[in-house]
Design an enzyme around this catalytic site. Structure first.
Site, PDB file in Angstrom:
ATOM      1  N   LYS A 117       1.337   4.259  -2.864  1.00  0.00           N
ATOM      2  CA  LYS A 117       1.198   5.682  -2.527  1.00  0.00           C
ATOM      3  C   LYS A 117       2.448   6.462  -2.926  1.00  0.00           C
ATOM      4  O   LYS A 117       2.356   7.584  -3.432  1.00  0.00           O
ATOM      5  CB  LYS A 117       0.933   5.834  -1.026  1.00  0.00           C
ATOM      6  N   ASP A 166       0.839  -1.205   0.000  1.00  0.00           N
ATOM      7  CA  ASP A 166       0.000   0.000   0.000  1.00  0.00           C
ATOM      8  C   ASP A 166       0.875   1.257   0.000  1.00  0.00           C
ATOM      9  O   ASP A 166       0.587   2.232  -0.702  1.00  0.00           O
ATOM     10  CB  ASP A 166      -0.916  -0.026   1.228  1.00  0.00           C
TER      11      ASP A 166
END
Length: 810
Positions: free
Chosen positions: A678, A674
Site C-alpha cells: 500500500k 500488505d
C-alpha cells in the site's frame, strides 16, 4: 388522395393480408394501393429459374411450391369469387410453367426472360389483393410505368411515365375507387418487353404514381415501426425516429437502412409530398414521417446505418498528383462495368484515392482498374490496385450536424477510446453524413458505442466483467443488483454485467447475466482458467467495457495489460499489479492514458476511503506531496486496539480473522507485506519511483513465525503473548498506544510499529479504521487528514463501485 404501398411481408401471410384489407378499407380518401409479391416469392422465382437454366429437374418441385403458396393464400383469405380467382391464377401459373420449361430445355436464362419471370410475383399478388378488397379495381403497371434502355440498363422514362399515369388515374377515374397496382414491374417504351424497376422497386412504383398525381401523402407499409436509430438486431435499445428530412432518409437508405428503396425518395421530394413509414402489424403506431421541414429538430445525429461486406480499393501512385482526369478514368471504368461505388476517400495530396465497393464486386473492380491503368503500372508511375476486404462501412446521419461544432472530433474520439481503428473516412461539405470504414469484426461495437455516446440510446450502458465472487466480489454484485433500477431512473445509466468469474468457473452473456441467479449459473458453467477468462473478455469485443478484479490473484492481475491494450477499462481491488515492479505499474498507467480508458484502484489503499483520488487531485493541480504518514492496515489497527490485559495478542489475531478483518492467512497482515504494498502504491501515485524492496521494514513478529503451515502458526502464536503484554504495560504507563505506521518522506519509505501518545492524530484511531496524513507544499503546517473505515467487504465493494461509476462518467 393517397398512395399506399405494401411490401412482401405485408402480403406474406393470411393475417398480414387481412391487416392490409382493414387498413385500405378504413381510408377516408381515394387510394392507389401498390403491392409487392407475396413475401419470399421473388427470391423463389429467381432460384427456380436458375435451377431450370442448369438443366436440373428440381425446378419442377420448386415451381409447385410457388403454385401451392398462391393457392393456399387464396383458400385462406378469399371467400367470394374464389373459384374464378383460382382459374385466373392458374392461367398465369401455366404461362410461367411454360417459360420455366423453355429455360430448362435451352439451358439459358437471359435478363429479358428473368425480368418476365419475376414479374409474375406482383401480377399474382395484385390479383389476390384486388379480389380481397371491396370495390377495388386492378391496373396493369406495365401499361403506364415505362423504361428506356441506357448504358445497358432499363431506366425510368420519367416524362412518358408521368403522362401515362395521369391518363390512367384521371380525377374521374380515381374518385371513390380503390386502385390496385402491381409494384416493381414495368415495360420498355419501344419494344413493350417486360422490364422492372429493380429490387425494392415497388416503393419506387408507389413514389412515381404519388408524384404524378400530386398525392397528399405516400404511405410505405412494412413490418417495422419506421426508421430506427440503428439496426435493432444489433442495438436492442434502438428506437423509432419520429421524423426525418428527405436528405436524412436518403442518406440512411443509401448506407444500408433497408426501410425504403433509395430511388423512392426523389420523385416525392421534388413535389414536397410527405412519406409515412408505418407497420402493417401495428397500424396505430405513428411510424416515421419524411418531409422537407422537421419541427423541433434539435438532435445533431438522427440515426446510424451500415454496410457490412465492404471492400476498400486503394488507387495510388505519384502520377496521380496534380494530373487532371485520373478520378474520371477510375469512375468511368467502374461504371462502364456496372460496378457501384458507395464511398470515396481521397488524400489532399492527390496521390491516393480509396473507394468502397461491396465484397462481391471487389475482384472485378480490381481487374477493371488494373486494366485501365495498365500502362502506368508497367511504367511504375502507379502501383497495382490494393484491396482490403472483410470491412464494414458505417454512416452517421443528421442535417443538424452542420450546426453542431465538434461532431467529427467526438465521433473519432469515441471510436478511438473503444479501440476501433478507422481505416478510411469521408464527409461531404453538406455535413449531413460522416462515413467511415472499420474492420468487420468491429461493426457491432462501433454501432453500439456511437449509439450510446451520441445520446441515441435511452440509457448509457456500461458492460461489466466481474472477477471474484468472494466477500468483496459478492458484496459488489449485490450492491450493483440493488442499484441497477435506481441508476437507470436517476442517471440514465444501465449497468450490464456481461461476465462473472470465480476461481474455477466463468459465465459470459452479451445480453447480461441475471444477478439474482449468478451463482447457479456459475455452478453450471464449464471449468475456467485465466486464459479462458482473457479470451472471453477480449473475444466479446463489447463496447464501454470494464473489467473488475475483486481477487488477490497474481494470474488475474497479469491480464490487465491485455485488457487495457484492447481498450477495456480496469477497476481493481487487487493490489498485485499496482504494487508490482515500477515498470509494470508505469506501463499499465501509460497504456490506459494512451487508450483513453481507465485503470482505477482506489480500494488498493484504505478500502473505500478517497486516498488515492485525493493524492491524484493534489498532484494534478500542481501540488507536491512531501510526506505521507499513515496507518494503512485495518487488521493491525484492530489488533493493537483490542489487545489488553484480558485479551492477549494471539487472541486479537484470532478475533481479526473471525470478524473478517484479516486475510484467511493472518500472516499476510502480520508480515507487514500488505502495508508495504500500500505504501509503495501511495508513493508512486504521489509521483515518486518506488519499489517494494526499497521499503525499510521494522516488523514486530519473529521471522520463524512465518515458517511452516498455518496450523503450525496458530500453535506457536501464544508464545508471543507474554512479551507483548509486558511491553503493552510499559506503554500504558506512559499513556501511549501502538500503531503500525507507514511513512514516506521525499521518496524514502519505511514501515514499523510505533508508539504514539495522546497528542498524536493516530492515538485515537478506533477499530479497523485507517488514517492518512498528507504533508504537501500547500498543506505544510497543517497536513491534510483522511480517516475512516479502512477494511471490510461492504466499504471495499462500495469503493470499487465508485470507481466503476467513474469509468461511466468517462
Amino acid at each position: 388522395m393517397k398512395v399506399l404501398k405494401f411490401g412482401g411481408t405485408s402480403v406474406g401471410s393470411a393475417n398480414s393480408i387481412l391487416n392490409l384489407k382493414n387498413i385500405v378499407e378504413s381510408q377516408d380518401f381515394p387510394v392507389v394501393v401498390v403491392v409487392s409479391a407475396l413475401g419470399g416469392v421473388t427470391d423463389l422465382l429467381i432460384k427456380t429459374a436458375r435451377t431450370a437454366s442448369e438443366g436440373n429437374e428440381a425446378y419442377k418441385d420448386m415451381f409447385q411450391a410457388i403454385v401451392r403458396r398462391h393457392h393456399d393464400m387464396i383458400n385462406d383469405v378469399i371467400t367470394d369469387g374464389r373459384e374464378d380467382l383460382l382459374l385466373e391464377t392458374d392461367a398465369l401459373l401455366a404461362e410461367l410453367s411454360s417459360i420455366y420449361h423453355g429455360v430448362y430445355l435451352i439451358r439459358d436464362l437471359s435478363p429479358k426472360t428473368q425480368a418476365t419471370i419475376v414479374s409474375y410475383g406482383e401480377r399474382l399478388s395484385s390479383r389476390i389483393v384486388a379480389r380481397l378488397i371491396t370495390d377495388a379495381e386492378l391496373h396493369d403497371s406495365r401499361t403506364f410505368i415505362k423504361t428506356e434502355r441506357k448504358h445497358g440498363r432499363s431506366l425510368l422514362d420519367s416524362e412518358l411515365t408521368r403522362r401515362l399515369v395521369v391518363e390512367e388515374f384521371g380525377p374521374k377515374t380515381l374518385y371513390g375507387k380503390i386502385h390496385i397496382v402491381p409494384g416493381f414491374i414495368s415495360s420498355d417504351r419501344d419494344s413493350g418487353e417486360v422490364t422492372n424497376l429493380g429490387r425494392g422497386g415497388s416503393d419506387y412504383t408507389a413514389s412515381i404514381i404519388a408524384a404524378a398525381l400530386g398525392a397528399e401523402a405516400l404511405e410505405i407499409w412494412t413490418d417495422v415501426d419506421g426508421f430506427m436509430t440503428a439496426d435493432p438486431r444489433v442495438i436492442p435499445t434502438a428506437y423509432t425516429i419520429n421524423a426525418l428530412s428527405y436528405v436524412e432518409a436518403m442518406e440512411l437508405c443509401n448506407f444500408g437502412a433497408k426501410v425504403i428503396y433509395p430511388p423512392t425518395i426523389y420523385p416525392v421530394c421534388v413535389n414536397n409530398i410527405p412519406i409515412y413509414v408505418k407497420n402493417t402489424f401495428n397500424p396505430l403506431l405513428p411510424g416515421t414521417v419524411i418531409r422537407n421541414e422537421i419541427e423541433d429538430d434539435r438532435k445533431p445525429i438522427k440515426g446510424i446505418s451500415s454496410i457490412s461486406g465492404t471492400s476498400l480499393i486503394t488507387v495510388t501512385g505519384l502520377s496521380m498528383v496534380g494530373v487532371i482526369g485520373v478520378n474520371r478514368r477510375i469512375f468511368t471504368a467502374l461504371a462502364d462495368n456496372g460496378i457501384s461505388v458507395f464511398m470515396v476517400s481521397q488524400a489532399s495530396s492527390e496521390n491516393s484515392t480509396s473507394i468502397g465497393v461491396r465484397d462481391e464486386d471487389a475482384a472485378a473492380a480490381v481487374e477493371v482498374l488494373d486494366n485501365e491503368f495498365a500502362k502506368e503500372i508497367e511504367e511504375g508511375a502507379m502501383f497495382p490496385m490494393h484491396v482490403e476486404s472483410g470491412l464494414a462501412t458505417v454512416a452517421i446521419v443528421g442535417e443538424n450536424m452542420k450546426h453542431t461544432p465538434g461532431i467529427a472530433g467526438k465521433l473519432f474520439g469515441t471510436l478511438g477510446r473503444s479501440g476501433i481503428s478507422v481505416i478510411a473516412c469521408a464527409q461531404g461539405a453538406s455535413e449531413t453524413n460522416i462515413s467511415f470504414v472499420v474492420h468487420g469484426d468491429y461493426l457491432r461495437k462501433s454501432l453500439n458505442v456511437i449509439h450510446d455516446s451520441f445520446f441515441l440510446s435511452e440509457y448509457k450502458e456500461l458492460n461489466l466483467f466481474i472477477c471474484g465472487v468472494g466477500t468483496v466480489g459478492g458484496m459488489l454484485i449485490e450492491q450493483i443488483r440493488s442499484q441497477q433500477e435506481k441508476l437507470m431512473q436517476t442517471h440514465r445509466l444501465k449497468l450490464n454485467v456481461v461476465g462473472i468469474a470465480s476461481s474455477h468457473k466463468a459465465v459470459f452473456s452479451r445480453a447480461g447475466i441475471d444477478l439474482a441467479t449468478y451463482r447457479e449459473q456459475l455452478d453450471a458453467s464449464p471449468e475456467s482458467s485465466s486464459e479462458r477468462l482473457r479470451d472471453g473478455v477480449v473475444g466479446m469485443n463489447i463496447f464501454n467495457s470494464v473489467f473488475v478484479d475483486c481477487t488477490a490473484s497474481k494470474e488475474v492481475a497479469e491480464l490487465y495489460q491485455t485488457f487495457l491494450d484492447n481498450n477495456i477499462s480496469v477497476v481493481a481491488a487487487n493490489k498485485v499489479a499496482a504494487s508490482s515492479s515500477y515498470e509494470t505499474y508505469r506501463r499499465l498507467k501509460s497504456t490506459a492514458l494512451q487508450r483513453g480508458v481507465k485503470y482505477l484502484f482506489e480500494t488498493n489503499v484504505g478500502a473505500g476511503l478517497p486516498i488515492i483520488g485525493t493524492i491524484n487531485d493534489l498532484v494534478s493541480s500542481g501540488d507536491r506531496i512531501l510526506k505521507i504518514e499513515a496507518v494503512l492496515s485495518g487488521t493491525l489497527n484492530f489488533i493493537f486496539n483490542a489487545i489488553s490485559d484480558k485479551v492477549p495478542f494471539s487472541e486479537t489475531v484470532r478475533l481479526a480473522k473471525e470478524l473478517g478483518y484479516s486475510e484467511p492467512d493472518p500472516r499476510i497482515d502480520l508480515s507487514g507485506q500488505d502495508v508495504v504494498r500500500k505504501l509503495v502504491i501511495l508513493t508512486r501515485e504521489a509521483g515518486y519511483k518506488a519499489e517494494q524492496d526499497e521499503v525499510e521494514k521494522h516488523l514486530f513478529v519473529p521471522d520463524e513465525m512465518f515458517i511452516g503451515s498455518l496450523e503450525d502458526f496458530w500453535k506457536k502464536l501464544p508464545e508471543l503473548d507474554a512479551d507483548f503484554e509486558a511491553r503493552r504495560q510499559v506503554l500504558a504507563a506512559e499513556g501511549k498506544r501502538w500503531r503500525f505506521v507507514a511513512k514516506m518522506e521525499n521518496g524514502e519509505m519505511s514501515v514499523g510499529l510505533q508508539a504514539v501518545d495522546s497528542r498524536h492524530p493516530f492515538y485515537g484511531l478506533e477499530g479497523s479504521n485507517n488514517i492518512v496524513l498528507l504533508t504537501t507544499e500547500r498543506y505544510h503546517e497543517y497536513p491534510m487528514l483522511i480517516q475512516g473505515y479502512g477494511a471490510g467487504a461492504e466499504v471495499t465493494a462500495a469503493g470499487v463501485f465508485a470507481n466503476i461509476m467513474s469509468t461511466a462518467n468517462n
